[in-house]
Design an enzyme around this catalytic site. Structure first.
Site, PDB file in Angstrom:
ATOM      1  N   GLU A 159      31.034  19.722 -15.749  1.00 42.98           N
ATOM      2  CA  GLU A 159      31.422  18.581 -14.930  1.00 42.98           C
ATOM      3  C   GLU A 159      32.409  17.623 -15.599  1.00 42.98           C
ATOM      4  O   GLU A 159      32.123  16.441 -15.787  1.00 42.98           O
ATOM      5  CB  GLU A 159      30.175  17.800 -14.513  1.00 42.98           C
ATOM      6  CG  GLU A 159      29.218  17.460 -15.654  1.00 42.98           C
ATOM      7  CD  GLU A 159      28.009  16.658 -15.156  1.00 42.98           C
ATOM      8  OE1 GLU A 159      28.224  15.623 -14.520  1.00 42.98           O
ATOM      9  OE2 GLU A 159      26.871  17.093 -15.398  1.00 42.98           O
ATOM     10  N   GLU A 178      31.988  19.329 -10.418  1.00 46.04           N
ATOM     11  CA  GLU A 178      30.772  19.779 -11.109  1.00 46.04           C
ATOM     12  C   GLU A 178      30.175  21.001 -10.420  1.00 46.04           C
ATOM     13  O   GLU A 178      29.926  20.993  -9.213  1.00 46.04           O
ATOM     14  CB  GLU A 178      29.736  18.643 -11.106  1.00 46.04           C
ATOM     15  CG  GLU A 178      28.397  19.043 -11.705  1.00 46.04           C
ATOM     16  CD  GLU A 178      27.433  17.872 -11.852  1.00 46.04           C
ATOM     17  OE1 GLU A 178      27.531  16.912 -11.067  1.00 46.04           O
ATOM     18  OE2 GLU A 178      26.591  17.928 -12.771  1.00 46.04           O
ATOM     19  N   ASP A 195      23.026  20.425  -8.786  1.00 47.87           N
ATOM     20  CA  ASP A 195      23.785  19.227  -9.182  1.00 47.87           C
ATOM     21  C   ASP A 195      25.266  19.521  -8.967  1.00 47.87           C
ATOM     22  O   ASP A 195      25.874  20.238  -9.773  1.00 47.87           O
ATOM     23  CB  ASP A 195      23.467  18.932 -10.661  1.00 47.87           C
ATOM     24  CG  ASP A 195      24.084  17.638 -11.161  1.00 47.87           C
ATOM     25  OD1 ASP A 195      24.712  16.914 -10.363  1.00 47.87           O
ATOM     26  OD2 ASP A 195      23.939  17.366 -12.371  1.00 47.87           O
ATOM     27  N   ASP A 228      28.599  13.067  -5.729  1.00 45.80           N
ATOM     28  CA  ASP A 228      27.741  13.789  -6.677  1.00 45.80           C
ATOM     29  C   ASP A 228      26.360  13.837  -6.040  1.00 45.80           C
ATOM     30  O   ASP A 228      25.641  12.836  -6.029  1.00 45.80           O
ATOM     31  CB  ASP A 228      27.724  13.038  -8.012  1.00 45.80           C
ATOM     32  CG  ASP A 228      26.975  13.795  -9.110  1.00 45.80           C
ATOM     33  OD1 ASP A 228      26.206  14.729  -8.783  1.00 45.80           O
ATOM     34  OD2 ASP A 228      27.142  13.429 -10.286  1.00 45.80           O
ATOM     35  N   HIS A 234      18.524  16.769 -15.463  1.00 46.76           N
ATOM     36  CA  HIS A 234      18.935  16.814 -16.881  1.00 46.76           C
ATOM     37  C   HIS A 234      17.754  17.471 -17.579  1.00 46.76           C
ATOM     38  O   HIS A 234      16.787  16.806 -17.951  1.00 46.76           O
ATOM     39  CB  HIS A 234      19.197  15.410 -17.424  1.00 46.76           C
ATOM     40  CG  HIS A 234      20.500  14.832 -16.948  1.00 46.76           C
ATOM     41  ND1 HIS A 234      21.198  13.878 -17.619  1.00 46.76           N
ATOM     42  CD2 HIS A 234      21.245  15.109 -15.854  1.00 46.76           C
ATOM     43  CE1 HIS A 234      22.312  13.568 -16.957  1.00 46.76           C
ATOM     44  NE2 HIS A 234      22.351  14.306 -15.880  1.00 46.76           N
ATOM     45  N   HIS A 260      25.142  19.595 -18.963  1.00 45.71           N
ATOM     46  CA  HIS A 260      23.767  19.401 -19.424  1.00 45.71           C
ATOM     47  C   HIS A 260      22.924  20.534 -18.880  1.00 45.71           C
ATOM     48  O   HIS A 260      23.268  21.146 -17.858  1.00 45.71           O
ATOM     49  CB  HIS A 260      23.225  18.041 -18.960  1.00 45.71           C
ATOM     50  CG  HIS A 260      23.385  17.785 -17.480  1.00 45.71           C
ATOM     51  ND1 HIS A 260      22.513  18.292 -16.545  1.00 45.71           N
ATOM     52  CD2 HIS A 260      24.333  17.112 -16.776  1.00 45.71           C
ATOM     53  CE1 HIS A 260      22.910  17.913 -15.335  1.00 45.71           C
ATOM     54  NE2 HIS A 260      24.020  17.209 -15.431  1.00 45.71           N
ATOM     55  N   ARG A 294      35.760  13.913 -10.445  1.00 42.57           N
ATOM     56  CA  ARG A 294      34.867  14.791 -11.212  1.00 42.57           C
ATOM     57  C   ARG A 294      34.630  16.034 -10.372  1.00 42.57           C
ATOM     58  O   ARG A 294      34.558  15.945  -9.139  1.00 42.57           O
ATOM     59  CB  ARG A 294      33.542  14.086 -11.533  1.00 42.57           C
ATOM     60  CG  ARG A 294      32.565  14.969 -12.316  1.00 42.57           C
ATOM     61  CD  ARG A 294      31.398  14.207 -12.972  1.00 42.57           C
ATOM     62  NE  ARG A 294      30.492  13.604 -12.032  1.00 42.57           N
ATOM     63  CZ  ARG A 294      30.415  12.311 -11.792  1.00 42.57           C
ATOM     64  NH1 ARG A 294      31.218  11.469 -12.437  1.00 42.57           N
ATOM     65  NH2 ARG A 294      29.563  11.821 -10.911  1.00 42.57           N
ATOM     66  N   HIS A 342      32.364  11.017 -20.759  1.00 43.43           N
ATOM     67  CA  HIS A 342      31.031  11.642 -20.745  1.00 43.43           C
ATOM     68  C   HIS A 342      31.127  13.099 -21.188  1.00 43.43           C
ATOM     69  O   HIS A 342      32.224  13.635 -21.353  1.00 43.43           O
ATOM     70  CB  HIS A 342      30.371  11.508 -19.366  1.00 43.43           C
ATOM     71  CG  HIS A 342      31.149  12.103 -18.223  1.00 43.43           C
ATOM     72  ND1 HIS A 342      31.217  13.452 -17.986  1.00 43.43           N
ATOM     73  CD2 HIS A 342      31.884  11.512 -17.243  1.00 43.43           C
ATOM     74  CE1 HIS A 342      31.943  13.665 -16.897  1.00 43.43           C
ATOM     75  NE2 HIS A 342      32.375  12.508 -16.427  1.00 43.43           N
ATOM     76  N   TYR A 345      38.789   9.214 -15.041  1.00 46.24           N
ATOM     77  CA  TYR A 345      38.517   7.963 -14.327  1.00 46.24           C
ATOM     78  C   TYR A 345      39.550   6.929 -14.772  1.00 46.24           C
ATOM     79  O   TYR A 345      39.577   6.561 -15.950  1.00 46.24           O
ATOM     80  CB  TYR A 345      37.100   7.469 -14.641  1.00 46.24           C
ATOM     81  CG  TYR A 345      36.083   8.597 -14.499  1.00 46.24           C
ATOM     82  CD1 TYR A 345      35.498   8.892 -13.272  1.00 46.24           C
ATOM     83  CD2 TYR A 345      35.762   9.411 -15.604  1.00 46.24           C
ATOM     84  CE1 TYR A 345      34.601   9.951 -13.138  1.00 46.24           C
ATOM     85  CE2 TYR A 345      34.868  10.466 -15.483  1.00 46.24           C
ATOM     86  CZ  TYR A 345      34.294  10.733 -14.247  1.00 46.24           C
ATOM     87  OH  TYR A 345      33.422  11.782 -14.127  1.00 46.24           O
ATOM     88  N   HIS A 379      27.831   5.690 -12.762  1.00 49.25           N
ATOM     89  CA  HIS A 379      26.519   5.787 -12.095  1.00 49.25           C
ATOM     90  C   HIS A 379      26.472   4.932 -10.834  1.00 49.25           C
ATOM     91  O   HIS A 379      25.468   4.291 -10.539  1.00 49.25           O
ATOM     92  CB  HIS A 379      25.391   5.382 -13.063  1.00 49.25           C
ATOM     93  CG  HIS A 379      25.127   6.429 -14.103  1.00 49.25           C
ATOM     94  ND1 HIS A 379      24.368   6.206 -15.217  1.00 49.25           N
ATOM     95  CD2 HIS A 379      25.520   7.716 -14.193  1.00 49.25           C
ATOM     96  CE1 HIS A 379      24.313   7.306 -15.956  1.00 49.25           C
ATOM     97  NE2 HIS A 379      25.012   8.241 -15.350  1.00 49.25           N
ATOM     98  N   ASP A 402       0.821  -1.221   0.000  1.00 50.72           N
ATOM     99  CA  ASP A 402       0.000   0.000   0.000  1.00 50.72           C
ATOM    100  C   ASP A 402       0.850   1.265   0.000  1.00 50.72           C
ATOM    101  O   ASP A 402       0.358   2.347   0.332  1.00 50.72           O
ATOM    102  CB  ASP A 402      -0.887   0.013   1.259  1.00 50.72           C
ATOM    103  CG  ASP A 402      -1.964  -1.055   1.182  1.00 50.72           C
ATOM    104  OD1 ASP A 402      -2.369  -1.393   0.055  1.00 50.72           O
ATOM    105  OD2 ASP A 402      -2.376  -1.560   2.247  1.00 50.72           O
TER     106      ASP A 402
HETATM  107  N1  GLY Z   1      24.092  13.993 -11.067  1.00 46.44           N
HETATM  108  C1  GLY Z   1      23.806  13.683 -12.392  1.00 46.44           C
HETATM  109  C2  GLY Z   1      24.754  14.305 -13.296  1.00 46.44           C
HETATM  110  O1  GLY Z   1      25.781  14.819 -12.880  1.00 46.44           O
HETATM  111  O2  GLY Z   1      24.540  14.409 -14.468  1.00 46.44           O
HETATM  112 MN    MN Z   2      25.309  16.757 -13.818  1.00 44.21          MN
HETATM  113 MN    MN Z   3      26.009  15.424 -10.870  1.00 41.84          MN
END
Ligand code: GLY
Ligand code: MN
Ligand code: MN
Length: 408
Positions: free
Chosen positions: A353, A376, A247, A236, A330, A323, A374, A319, A357, A219, A33
């Protein structure tokens, strides 16, 4: 008023005989539920500001109609108060309101006489009903127009996003001061869980708290391993305030001091990130930040002997550099026009960002193995350049190390 102005602005871009149909999300069942916490659909919320499930807005140049759940004494005991049909017109500035169970009866009348129907069906039951009602009528993409509006943030949106950025930045600072070797990743995550909640905000996405080699899993969200002495941790995490995201990623040494190899990689990412941010201004192509970042990282990795001149940078940086960000982390909005990268314009908000790696199966000097970095930040395009919304959070090596001395 904000939402009314947005509806007006949307309609001003459509022919007079247009009608816009936009629904919100239903409740999502978790199990038994139990539901997931409700979050409205971003397009619907942007145009209505209404935060209940199972609702539909029908908008034309002469009327704004909302269909919503009826008042229900029994259900309200379990789930809380509903706005209800009688209160909706005043609360939402709507001309008419009906209960959502009248959809089949009301929608055919509402769309009568309108030539252009703007509607983006989602895989939910209200939209399935709408598709049936529209039968073989053609409809046009609402997103192609609305998402360009959502891309350019107004001053209300910018101030909410600044607030989200400030909360997230402060949580990252506390995390830097709380981290210790031997702590679990989830314990460090709890700093964000607690701080975000204390400030009436949610996670904008599942946070990544990745010690050592876990930072090389882009991820990684398990967040269940021990944080080890001499490793870095990549965090992150960003909160959502009134449905608007932040972010932020920071990478810092678990014991408070970067090793020489960690410093080399970190500084390279930082130089790339700052160069990328310096490429954000009105009129600049939106792929310039990525170009600036990859040029610096590529040359830096070659200089360190990690990458061969003829090697593929994607082995270590796989990557994009940013974004759009807004109601969705995103966010919506095109990146290209006619296959060409578009230009930045004031009011856009992008992340920046870059990262590096290095996994243990990469055939290079092992001192660099299992380093994932990273950095960001969230950047607003302004009339004369940009403003980094997340600027209050340190990122220079010496500043991180000195803030980490002030342990909490
Ligand atoms: N936290 C998701 C990204 O950095 O795109
Ligand atoms: Mn991001
Ligand atoms: Mn991020």
């Amino acid at each position: 008023m904000i939402h009314q102005n947005r509806r007006k602005e949307l309609l001003s871009q459509l022919d007079d005989d247009s009608i816009v149909i936009v629904s919100t999300n239903p409740e999502q069942r978790r199990n038994g539920d139990v539901n997931y916490p409700f979050r409205p659909h971003s397009d619907f919320y942007y145009l209505t500001g209404f935060n209940e499930p199972e609702a539909l807005a029908v908008i034309t140049s002469s009327s704004y109609t909302i269909l919503l759940r009826p008042k229900d004494k029994k259900r309200e005991i379990w789930d809380g108060e509903r706005l209800g049909v009688d209160n909706a017109p005043e609360a939402l500035n709507a001309d008419k309101s009906y209960t959502i169970d009248l959809l089949k009866n009301k929608l055919p009348k509402l769309i009568k006489g309108y030539k252009s129907i703007y509607f983006d069906p989602k895989p939910y039951s209200i939209d399935d009903e709408i598709i049936k009602i529209l039968a073989n009528k053609k409809y046009k993409s609402l997103g192609s127009i609305l998402h360009e509006m959502r891309l350019i943030k107004d001053s209300d949106e910018i101030s909410i996003m600044q607030k989200a950025a400030d909360i997230s930045a402060e949580a990252h600072k506390i995390a830097m001061q709380k981290v210790r070797p031997g702590m679990f990743e989830y314990e460090l995550q709890s700093v964000f869980d607690g701080y975000f909640k204390q400030h009436n905000s949610e996670h904008a996405y599942t946070p990544i708290v990745a010690g050592g080699k876990n930072a090389c899993v882009l991820h990684y969200i398990k967040n269940n391993k021990v944080l080890k002495d001499n490793d870095l941790v990549l965090v992150d995490a960003g909160c959502e305030v009134d449905c608007y995201a932040s972010d932020i990623t920071r990478t810092f040494p678990i014991n408070g001091k970067f090793s020489k190899a960690q410093k080399q990689i970190y500084q390279l990412v930082l130089d790339a990130q700052i160069a990328a941010i310096n490429n954000i201004r009105p009129g600049a192509k939106i792929n310039n930040p990525h170009k600036a970042a990859t040029d610096i990282i590529k040359q830096g990795l070659i200089d360190l002997g990690i990458l061969q001149a003829e090697g593929e940078l994607s082995q270590f940086y796989m990557h994009g550099t940013g974004h759009w960000m807004g109601l969705d982390v995103h966010d919506v909005g095109k990146y290209k026009d006619n296959d060409k990268h578009r230009e930045f314009t004031p009011g856009m908000i992008t992340t920046v960002e870059p990262g590096i790696y290095i996994r243990s199966d990469d055939k290079i000097d092992p001192i660099y193995h299992n380093i994932g970095v990273r950095i960001e930040d969230d950047v607003l395009v302004t009339e004369d350049g940009n403003t980094v919304l997340t600027r209050s959070l340190v990122k220079e090596i010496k500043d991180i190390e000195s803030i980490m001395q002030l342990q909490k």
